[in-house]
Design a protein around this motif. Structure first.
Motif, PDB file in Angstrom:
ATOM      1  N   GLY A 131       0.789  -1.221   0.000  1.00 42.14           N
ATOM      2  CA  GLY A 131       0.000   0.000   0.000  1.00 42.14           C
ATOM      3  C   GLY A 131       0.820   1.268   0.000  1.00 42.14           C
ATOM      4  N   GLU A 132       2.147   1.140  -0.066  1.00 42.38           N
ATOM      5  CA  GLU A 132       3.007   2.312  -0.095  1.00 42.38           C
ATOM      6  C   GLU A 132       3.148   2.828  -1.531  1.00 42.38           C
ATOM      7  N   LEU A 133       3.446   4.111  -1.670  1.00 45.36           N
ATOM      8  CA  LEU A 133       3.667   4.667  -2.994  1.00 45.36           C
ATOM      9  C   LEU A 133       4.885   4.012  -3.624  1.00 45.36           C
ATOM     10  N   SER A 134       4.728   3.477  -4.817  1.00 41.47           N
ATOM     11  CA  SER A 134       5.837   2.845  -5.516  1.00 41.47           C
ATOM     12  C   SER A 134       6.410   3.766  -6.582  1.00 41.47           C
ATOM     13  N   CYS A 135       5.532   4.337  -7.396  1.00 40.82           N
ATOM     14  CA  CYS A 135       5.955   5.185  -8.498  1.00 40.82           C
ATOM     15  C   CYS A 135       4.747   6.000  -8.958  1.00 40.82           C
ATOM     16  N   ALA A 136       4.891   6.694 -10.041  1.00 39.43           N
ATOM     17  CA  ALA A 136       3.783   7.478 -10.595  1.00 39.43           C
ATOM     18  C   ALA A 136       3.918   7.491 -12.107  1.00 39.43           C
ATOM     19  N   ILE A 137       2.781   7.617 -12.785  1.00 36.03           N
ATOM     20  CA  ILE A 137       2.788   7.716 -14.241  1.00 36.03           C
ATOM     21  C   ILE A 137       2.068   8.997 -14.640  1.00 36.03           C
ATOM     22  N   SER A 138       2.411   9.519 -15.811  1.00 40.40           N
ATOM     23  CA  SER A 138       1.778  10.757 -16.252  1.00 40.40           C
ATOM     24  C   SER A 138       1.679  10.813 -17.758  1.00 40.40           C
ATOM     25  N   LEU A 139       0.800  11.690 -18.227  1.00 39.27           N
ATOM     26  CA  LEU A 139       0.676  12.044 -19.635  1.00 39.27           C
ATOM     27  C   LEU A 139       1.038  13.511 -19.759  1.00 39.27           C
ATOM     28  N   ALA A 140       1.949  13.850 -20.668  1.00 41.17           N
ATOM     29  CA  ALA A 140       2.379  15.232 -20.849  1.00 41.17           C
ATOM     30  C   ALA A 140       2.265  15.632 -22.313  1.00 41.17           C
ATOM     31  N   GLY A 141       1.891  16.888 -22.542  1.00 39.51           N
ATOM     32  CA  GLY A 141       1.775  17.387 -23.905  1.00 39.51           C
ATOM     33  C   GLY A 141       1.408  18.850 -23.903  1.00 39.51           C
ATOM     34  N   LEU A 142       0.989  19.364 -25.044  1.00 39.18           N
ATOM     35  CA  LEU A 142       0.569  20.756 -25.132  1.00 39.18           C
ATOM     36  C   LEU A 142      -0.608  20.998 -24.193  1.00 39.18           C
ATOM     37  N   THR A 143      -0.616  22.157 -23.572  1.00 38.47           N
ATOM     38  CA  THR A 143      -1.618  22.449 -22.546  1.00 38.47           C
ATOM     39  C   THR A 143      -3.046  22.256 -23.053  1.00 38.47           C
ATOM     40  N   ASP A 144      -3.346  22.758 -24.237  1.00 34.90           N
ATOM     41  CA  ASP A 144      -4.710  22.617 -24.762  1.00 34.90           C
ATOM     42  C   ASP A 144      -5.086  21.155 -24.955  1.00 34.90           C
ATOM     43  N   ASP A 145      -4.135  20.336 -25.402  1.00 36.44           N
ATOM     44  CA  ASP A 145      -4.411  18.909 -25.611  1.00 36.44           C
ATOM     45  C   ASP A 145      -4.674  18.201 -24.285  1.00 36.44           C
ATOM     46  N   ILE A 146      -3.825  18.457 -23.298  1.00 35.42           N
ATOM     47  CA  ILE A 146      -3.933  17.753 -22.022  1.00 35.42           C
ATOM     48  C   ILE A 146      -5.159  18.204 -21.241  1.00 35.42           C
ATOM     49  N   LEU A 147      -5.297  19.493 -21.025  1.00 30.87           N
ATOM     50  CA  LEU A 147      -6.408  19.990 -20.210  1.00 30.87           C
ATOM     51  C   LEU A 147      -7.745  19.877 -20.952  1.00 30.87           C
ATOM     52  N   GLY A 148      -7.698  19.895 -22.274  1.00 34.27           N
ATOM     53  CA  GLY A 148      -8.929  19.727 -23.048  1.00 34.27           C
ATOM     54  C   GLY A 148      -9.458  18.310 -23.026  1.00 34.27           C
ATOM     55  N   ASN A 149      -8.600  17.365 -22.649  1.00 33.44           N
ATOM     56  CA  ASN A 149      -9.005  15.952 -22.562  1.00 33.44           C
ATOM     57  C   ASN A 149      -8.821  15.409 -21.147  1.00 33.44           C
ATOM     58  N   GLU A 150      -8.878  16.282 -20.155  1.00 35.53           N
ATOM     59  CA  GLU A 150      -8.550  15.889 -18.788  1.00 35.53           C
ATOM     60  C   GLU A 150      -9.347  14.696 -18.273  1.00 35.53           C
ATOM     61  N   PRO A 151     -10.688  14.681 -18.363  1.00 33.69           N
ATOM     62  CA  PRO A 151     -11.421  13.523 -17.807  1.00 33.69           C
ATOM     63  C   PRO A 151     -11.041  12.205 -18.480  1.00 33.69           C
ATOM     64  N   GLU A 152     -10.947  12.220 -19.798  1.00 35.10           N
ATOM     65  CA  GLU A 152     -10.615  10.993 -20.539  1.00 35.10           C
ATOM     66  C   GLU A 152      -9.209  10.523 -20.208  1.00 35.10           C
ATOM     67  N   TYR A 153      -8.243  11.445 -20.228  1.00 33.60           N
ATOM     68  CA  TYR A 153      -6.860  11.077 -19.968  1.00 33.60           C
ATOM     69  C   TYR A 153      -6.657  10.613 -18.526  1.00 33.60           C
ATOM     70  N   ALA A 154      -7.313  11.290 -17.593  1.00 30.79           N
ATOM     71  CA  ALA A 154      -7.188  10.888 -16.193  1.00 30.79           C
ATOM     72  C   ALA A 154      -7.722   9.475 -15.990  1.00 30.79           C
ATOM     73  N   ASN A 155      -8.824   9.153 -16.647  1.00 35.98           N
ATOM     74  CA  ASN A 155      -9.396   7.817 -16.537  1.00 35.98           C
ATOM     75  C   ASN A 155      -8.447   6.769 -17.117  1.00 35.98           C
ATOM     76  N   GLU A 156      -7.845   7.062 -18.270  1.00 36.50           N
ATOM     77  CA  GLU A 156      -6.896   6.117 -18.878  1.00 36.50           C
ATOM     78  C   GLU A 156      -5.696   5.909 -17.960  1.00 36.50           C
ATOM     79  N   LEU A 157      -5.205   6.971 -17.341  1.00 32.57           N
ATOM     80  CA  LEU A 157      -4.084   6.850 -16.412  1.00 32.57           C
ATOM     81  C   LEU A 157      -4.449   5.978 -15.222  1.00 32.57           C
ATOM     82  N   MET A 158      -5.642   6.145 -14.689  1.00 36.93           N
ATOM     83  CA  MET A 158      -6.058   5.354 -13.531  1.00 36.93           C
ATOM     84  C   MET A 158      -6.196   3.882 -13.883  1.00 36.93           C
TER      85      MET A 158
END
Length: 248
Positions: A207-234
């Protein structure tokens, strides 16, 4: 003749310079290493013999193919990297964005692996590099899910990479609460202007933090798709966690 430890230090600095800046001429390497050009030539010749340095078509020095072999061996030895490899590829294929796998290292957050996206060519973080815990999607996830880390670092000033980097204890505490409530971080141009990212934690078997993953890109692309991308990351984080928990 330079002492062995000094020679190793110069070799390490040379390789790091090539990793960070790409192919470089002898003149620039000599300046960075504070060495005479003949000594740099000899050092490069030695590194070329073991495959760590090669010569580009224009005569500049660049990293050699043996570096890839060593890097792959390092990744294969890391449980997080082995568990995450297929999910990093999947996220990249689904989103087209750059995907990062990072983990805490010595009060910073280091990039263990990535899959580069097609929309952004200039990113501040690459494998082997690291960011402070107050900047970047994976860094802020690590900070949010590492009890006591913020308090331990509160006595030293936090780095400011852009005008949007969080640098106060109060803002980072508020950010940590928001990340834990929503389950992911939102890094809006706090590392590189014009570039944003979303990050989620991956927990280990205890249950301890092991690592983290992220999606990075142009601000409009990332924040414009925030719900979808966050779900894929989870989804990917959950699969990576299952792989970490699976018996060898």
């Amino acid at each position: 003749m330079a002492k062995p430890i000094q020679l190793l230090a110069k070799s390490s600095k040379l390789l790091h310079s090539l990793a960070e800046k790409g192919a470089l001429p002898i003149s620039e390497l000599a300046e960075e290493l504070d060495m005479p050009r003949p000594s740099v030539y000899r050092l490069i010749d030695a590194l070329r013999l073991v495959g760590l340095v090669s010569t580009a078509e224009d005569g500049r020095s660049q990293l050699g193919a043996e570096v890839l072999h060593l890097a792959r061996a390092v990744l294969d030895a890391l449980p997080e990297a082995r568990a995450a490899q297929s999910e990093l590829q999947r996220l990249n294929q689904v989103t087209g964005q750059t995907v990062y796998l990072c983990a805490p290292r010595d009060n910073r957050v280091a990039c263990l692996d990535w899959v580069r996206g097609t929309r952004v060519s200039l990113l501040a973080l690459s494998p082997g590099g690291a960011l402070p815990v107050n900047a970047g999607a994976t860094s802020r996830v690590v900070l949010a899910y590492s009890p006591g880390l913020l308090a331990r670092l509160s006595g030293t000033p936090f780095e400011q990479l852009t005008p949007k980097t969080l640098t106060s204890l109060e803002s980072l505490e508020h950010d940590g609460r928001a990340i834990r409530e929503r389950g992911y971080s939102v890094s809006s141009e706090d590392v590189t202007l014009g570039v944003s990212a979303l990050g989620v934690p991956v927990f280990g078997p205890a249950g301890e933090l092991s690592c983290a993953i992220s999606l990075a890109g142009l601000t409009d692309d990332i924040l414009g798709n925030e719900p979808e991308y966050a779900n894929e990351l989870m989804v990917s984080a959950s699969r990576i966690q299952e792989a970490l928990e699976a018996p060898l």
